[in-house]
Design a protein around this motif. Structure first.
Motif, PDB file in Angstrom:
ATOM      1  N   GLY A  11     -31.487  52.288  94.119  1.00 40.25           N
ATOM      2  CA  GLY A  11     -31.602  51.349  95.226  1.00 40.25           C
ATOM      3  C   GLY A  11     -31.408  49.946  94.696  1.00 40.25           C
ATOM      4  N   GLU A  12     -30.554  49.158  95.357  1.00 41.09           N
ATOM      5  CA  GLU A  12     -30.246  47.817  94.859  1.00 41.09           C
ATOM      6  C   GLU A  12     -30.191  46.819  96.006  1.00 41.09           C
ATOM      7  OE1 GLU A  12     -27.062  45.434  91.980  1.00 41.09           O
ATOM      8  OE2 GLU A  12     -26.540  47.422  92.751  1.00 41.09           O
ATOM      9  N   THR A  13     -30.684  45.612  95.725  1.00 40.78           N
ATOM     10  CA  THR A  13     -30.588  44.489  96.649  1.00 40.78           C
ATOM     11  C   THR A  13     -29.817  43.364  95.975  1.00 40.78           C
ATOM     12  OG1 THR A  13     -32.687  45.028  97.736  1.00 40.78           O
ATOM     13  CG2 THR A  13     -31.869  42.790  97.983  1.00 40.78           C
ATOM     14  N   ILE A  14     -28.777  42.890  96.647  1.00 42.26           N
ATOM     15  CA  ILE A  14     -27.984  41.750  96.194  1.00 42.26           C
ATOM     16  C   ILE A  14     -28.119  40.684  97.278  1.00 42.26           C
ATOM     17  CG2 ILE A  14     -25.713  40.948  95.441  1.00 42.26           C
ATOM     18  CD1 ILE A  14     -24.992  43.879  94.890  1.00 42.26           C
ATOM     19  N   ALA A  15     -28.430  39.450  96.897  1.00 44.61           N
ATOM     20  CA  ALA A  15     -28.776  38.448  97.903  1.00 44.61           C
ATOM     21  C   ALA A  15     -28.156  37.092  97.579  1.00 44.61           C
ATOM     22  CB  ALA A  15     -30.295  38.304  97.985  1.00 44.61           C
ATOM     23  N   PRO A  16     -27.930  36.287  98.605  1.00 46.62           N
ATOM     24  CA  PRO A  16     -27.553  34.893  98.353  1.00 46.62           C
ATOM     25  C   PRO A  16     -28.726  34.132  97.764  1.00 46.62           C
ATOM     26  CG  PRO A  16     -27.926  35.243 100.693  1.00 46.62           C
ATOM     27  CD  PRO A  16     -27.992  36.602 100.041  1.00 46.62           C
ATOM     28  N   ALA A  17     -28.465  32.931  97.245  1.00 49.27           N
ATOM     29  CA  ALA A  17     -29.522  32.159  96.586  1.00 49.27           C
ATOM     30  C   ALA A  17     -30.597  31.712  97.564  1.00 49.27           C
ATOM     31  CB  ALA A  17     -28.923  30.953  95.865  1.00 49.27           C
ATOM     32  N   ASP A  18     -30.223  31.464  98.817  1.00 52.15           N
ATOM     33  CA  ASP A  18     -31.170  31.028  99.841  1.00 52.15           C
ATOM     34  C   ASP A  18     -31.191  32.064 100.958  1.00 52.15           C
ATOM     35  OD1 ASP A  18     -32.734  29.782 101.735  1.00 52.15           O
ATOM     36  OD2 ASP A  18     -31.815  27.815 101.464  1.00 52.15           O
ATOM     37  N   LEU A  19     -32.324  32.741 101.122  1.00 53.63           N
ATOM     38  CA  LEU A  19     -32.441  33.751 102.168  1.00 53.63           C
ATOM     39  C   LEU A  19     -32.724  33.149 103.534  1.00 53.63           C
ATOM     40  CD1 LEU A  19     -34.591  36.470 100.359  1.00 53.63           C
ATOM     41  CD2 LEU A  19     -32.152  36.563 100.841  1.00 53.63           C
ATOM     42  N   LEU A  20     -33.285  31.945 103.562  1.00 54.79           N
ATOM     43  CA  LEU A  20     -33.725  31.370 104.822  1.00 54.79           C
ATOM     44  C   LEU A  20     -32.602  30.653 105.564  1.00 54.79           C
ATOM     45  CD1 LEU A  20     -37.228  29.950 103.798  1.00 54.79           C
ATOM     46  CD2 LEU A  20     -36.635  32.205 104.704  1.00 54.79           C
ATOM     47  N   VAL A  21     -31.670  30.076 104.825  1.00 55.30           N
ATOM     48  CA  VAL A  21     -30.569  29.341 105.438  1.00 55.30           C
ATOM     49  C   VAL A  21     -29.257  29.885 104.890  1.00 55.30           C
ATOM     50  CG1 VAL A  21     -29.493  27.091 105.798  1.00 55.30           C
ATOM     51  CG2 VAL A  21     -31.990  27.273 105.647  1.00 55.30           C
ATOM     52  N   ALA A  22     -28.395  30.387 105.769  1.00 56.60           N
ATOM     53  CA  ALA A  22     -27.118  30.956 105.348  1.00 56.60           C
ATOM     54  C   ALA A  22     -26.204  29.873 104.797  1.00 56.60           C
ATOM     55  CB  ALA A  22     -26.454  31.655 106.530  1.00 56.60           C
ATOM     56  N   ASP A  23     -25.617  30.126 103.640  1.00 54.41           N
ATOM     57  CA  ASP A  23     -24.684  29.209 102.997  1.00 54.41           C
ATOM     58  C   ASP A  23     -23.305  29.860 103.014  1.00 54.41           C
ATOM     59  OD1 ASP A  23     -23.152  27.596 101.370  1.00 54.41           O
ATOM     60  OD2 ASP A  23     -24.588  27.526  99.712  1.00 54.41           O
ATOM     61  N   PRO A  24     -22.313  29.275 103.686  1.00 54.75           N
ATOM     62  CA  PRO A  24     -20.986  29.893 103.766  1.00 54.75           C
ATOM     63  C   PRO A  24     -20.272  30.011 102.431  1.00 54.75           C
ATOM     64  CG  PRO A  24     -20.944  27.655 104.637  1.00 54.75           C
ATOM     65  CD  PRO A  24     -22.386  28.005 104.425  1.00 54.75           C
ATOM     66  N   ASN A  25     -20.748  29.288 101.418  1.00 56.31           N
ATOM     67  CA  ASN A  25     -20.125  29.357 100.096  1.00 56.31           C
ATOM     68  C   ASN A  25     -20.780  30.392  99.187  1.00 56.31           C
ATOM     69  OD1 ASN A  25     -18.123  27.309 100.434  1.00 56.31           O
ATOM     70  ND2 ASN A  25     -19.748  25.770 100.273  1.00 56.31           N
ATOM     71  N   ASP A  26     -21.900  30.958  99.629  1.00 55.88           N
ATOM     72  CA  ASP A  26     -22.610  31.938  98.821  1.00 55.88           C
ATOM     73  C   ASP A  26     -22.175  33.349  99.228  1.00 55.88           C
ATOM     74  OD1 ASP A  26     -24.347  33.009  96.962  1.00 55.88           O
ATOM     75  OD2 ASP A  26     -26.069  31.826  97.631  1.00 55.88           O
ATOM     76  N   ARG A  27     -22.565  34.342  98.432  1.00 56.97           N
ATOM     77  CA  ARG A  27     -22.228  35.717  98.740  1.00 56.97           C
ATOM     78  C   ARG A  27     -23.125  36.247  99.856  1.00 56.97           C
ATOM     79  NH1 ARG A  27     -22.840  39.393  93.740  1.00 56.97           N
ATOM     80  NH2 ARG A  27     -22.086  40.877  95.269  1.00 56.97           N
ATOM     81  N   ARG A  28     -22.684  37.321 100.510  1.00 54.69           N
ATOM     82  CA  ARG A  28     -23.465  37.932 101.586  1.00 54.69           C
ATOM     83  C   ARG A  28     -24.579  38.810 101.014  1.00 54.69           C
ATOM     84  NH1 ARG A  28     -20.173  38.782 106.773  1.00 54.69           N
ATOM     85  NH2 ARG A  28     -18.343  37.464 106.500  1.00 54.69           N
ATOM     86  N   PHE A  29     -25.581  39.047 101.835  1.00 49.97           N
ATOM     87  CA  PHE A  29     -26.650  39.970 101.467  1.00 49.97           C
ATOM     88  C   PHE A  29     -26.093  41.394 101.445  1.00 49.97           C
ATOM     89  CE2 PHE A  29     -30.099  42.883 102.397  1.00 49.97           C
ATOM     90  CZ  PHE A  29     -31.133  42.412 101.614  1.00 49.97           C
ATOM     91  N   VAL A  30     -26.512  42.162 100.431  1.00 50.85           N
ATOM     92  CA  VAL A  30     -26.078  43.547 100.285  1.00 50.85           C
ATOM     93  C   VAL A  30     -27.298  44.428 100.027  1.00 50.85           C
ATOM     94  CG1 VAL A  30     -24.674  45.199  98.994  1.00 50.85           C
ATOM     95  CG2 VAL A  30     -23.859  42.848  99.302  1.00 50.85           C
ATOM     96  N   GLY A  31     -27.460  45.451 100.838  1.00 48.95           N
ATOM     97  CA  GLY A  31     -28.403  46.519 100.543  1.00 48.95           C
ATOM     98  C   GLY A  31     -27.605  47.763 100.210  1.00 48.95           C
ATOM     99  N   ALA A  32     -27.888  48.397  99.085  1.00 40.20           N
ATOM    100  CA  ALA A  32     -27.085  49.541  98.644  1.00 40.20           C
ATOM    101  C   ALA A  32     -27.977  50.649  98.116  1.00 40.20           C
ATOM    102  CB  ALA A  32     -26.085  49.121  97.563  1.00 40.20           C
ATOM    103  N   LEU A  33     -27.678  51.874  98.509  1.00 46.21           N
ATOM    104  CA  LEU A  33     -28.310  53.077  97.974  1.00 46.21           C
ATOM    105  C   LEU A  33     -27.233  53.957  97.361  1.00 46.21           C
ATOM    106  CD1 LEU A  33     -30.812  54.119 100.797  1.00 46.21           C
ATOM    107  CD2 LEU A  33     -31.407  53.268  98.524  1.00 46.21           C
ATOM    108  N   THR A  34     -27.473  54.436  96.153  1.00 48.33           N
ATOM    109  CA  THR A  34     -26.516  55.295  95.459  1.00 48.33           C
ATOM    110  C   THR A  34     -27.176  56.622  95.132  1.00 48.33           C
ATOM    111  OG1 THR A  34     -25.419  53.386  94.452  1.00 48.33           O
ATOM    112  CG2 THR A  34     -25.040  55.538  93.434  1.00 48.33           C
ATOM    113  N   PHE A  35     -26.491  57.722  95.464  1.00 48.34           N
ATOM    114  CA  PHE A  35     -26.933  59.062  95.106  1.00 48.34           C
ATOM    115  C   PHE A  35     -25.792  59.738  94.369  1.00 48.34           C
ATOM    116  CE2 PHE A  35     -29.062  57.980  99.121  1.00 48.34           C
ATOM    117  CZ  PHE A  35     -30.382  57.987  98.682  1.00 48.34           C
TER     118      PHE A  35
END
Length: 303
Positions: free
Chosen positions: A79-103
């Motif tokens: 299970g992995e979480t990938i997140a932008p640097a600021d969760l409270l305010v979306a930054d168009p120059n940052d990466r998108r939030f990613v939730g990933a599960l691998t089996f």
């Protein structure tokens, strides 16, 4: 119970009984590794956190890999979480939030003196993983602001992903060097080369697995279990061809190359063991302002 935990438990419980009985397989060991940037540079961003859990089954473990594929099977869940640097305010120059599960199902064997791992995975992304719900609940519990980045997170999808690694152990006077090459095609497609260096008994006669997010190697089947301290370090560089963790048209796009450096300390006692490692991750996407440091830990405490 949250969705990621339910999925992990369901996957590990659905081991085909007929396969186990036919080949008289037993559980040889469990491997696990918790990784989080709070344990590294202390900031909740980018490669934010992951948990890798592996169950290894086979007929026996003699301290070395068998010569035939399929004798050693690893059932892996990540299970992995990938997140932008600021969760409270979306930054168009940052990466998108990613939730990933691998089996995945992997097999480990010796091919003419080369340690070989082949695996097939299914990677699940998007709100269906429950990662954003879990993180939102944690924010509520701690009284933090409500994150605003989940509406633009990577969409629900399923990505079949193939993975292979080949490495060779080279014994030195008081250490072990293991150069390796890795390739993956699927949710992220890349070719990676690198090496790991270990001092002490941590890797000796053990089945070692590699954590995807950090690159740290974690022990799934114990070998000599030599008491004392061991030091491990390593590094690698990858040529990245594609990544579904980014969206076309966004300012943030994956870099063509991806670098990692890592080090760790393992303590082995009579009944317990502790591992802590840190990994430096180079810039992963074009608009990333700086590198980051993440930490990994594994505790096996028996009283």
């Amino acid at each position: 119970m949250n969705k990621p935990l339910l999925a992990l438990c369901a996957f590990l419980s659905l081991i085909p009984a007929s396969l186990s009985a036919q080949e008289q397989r037993v559980t040889l060991g469990w491997g696990r590794l918790l990784t989080n940037d709070i344990l590294g540079d202390g900031r909740d961003r980018w490669r934010s956190g992951s948990y890798s859990l592996s169950r290894v089954r086979g007929t026996e473990w003699s301290g070395a890999l068998p010569a035939t594929a399929g004798q050693i099977l690893e059932f892996r869940a990540v299970g992995e979480t990938i997140a932008p640097a600021d969760l409270l305010v979306a930054d168009p120059n940052d990466r998108r939030f990613v939730g990933a599960l691998t089996f995945g199902l992997h097999t480990h064997f010796d091919w003419h003196g080369i340690e070989t791992s082949l695996g097939a995975n299914i990677v699940i992304t998007g709100p269906q993983t429950g990662a954003s719900d879990l993180q939102s609940n944690i924010h509520d519990l701690l009284g933090l602001g409500e994150p605003q980045v989940y509406d633009t997170q990577i969409d629900d999808a399923f990505y079949p992903t193939a993975q292979a690694e080949m490495g060779r152990r080279i014994a030195l006077s008081n250490a072990e060097l293991r150069p390796f090459v890795e390739a993956q095609a699927g949710v992220e497609t890349f070719v990676r080369v690198g090496a790991d260096l270990s001092f002490g008994g941590f890797t000796r006669e053990a089945l070692m697995l590699r954590d995807g997010p950090s690159g740290q190697r974690y022990r799934a089947v114990a070998g000599s279990r030599t008491s004392g301290l061991s030091l491990v370090m390593g590094g690698d560089i990858a040529r990245v061809f594609d990544s579904h963790y980014f969206e076309d048209g966004d300012a943030a796009q994956p870099n063509d190359t991806r670098s990692r450096l890592r080090a760790g300390v393992h303590w082995q006692g009579d009944r317990s063991e502790v591992f802590y490692g840190v990994t430096w991750l180079g810039k992963e996407f074009t608009t990333q302002p700086e590198s980051q440091m993440i930490g990994s830990v594994n505790l096996r405490l028996n009283f």
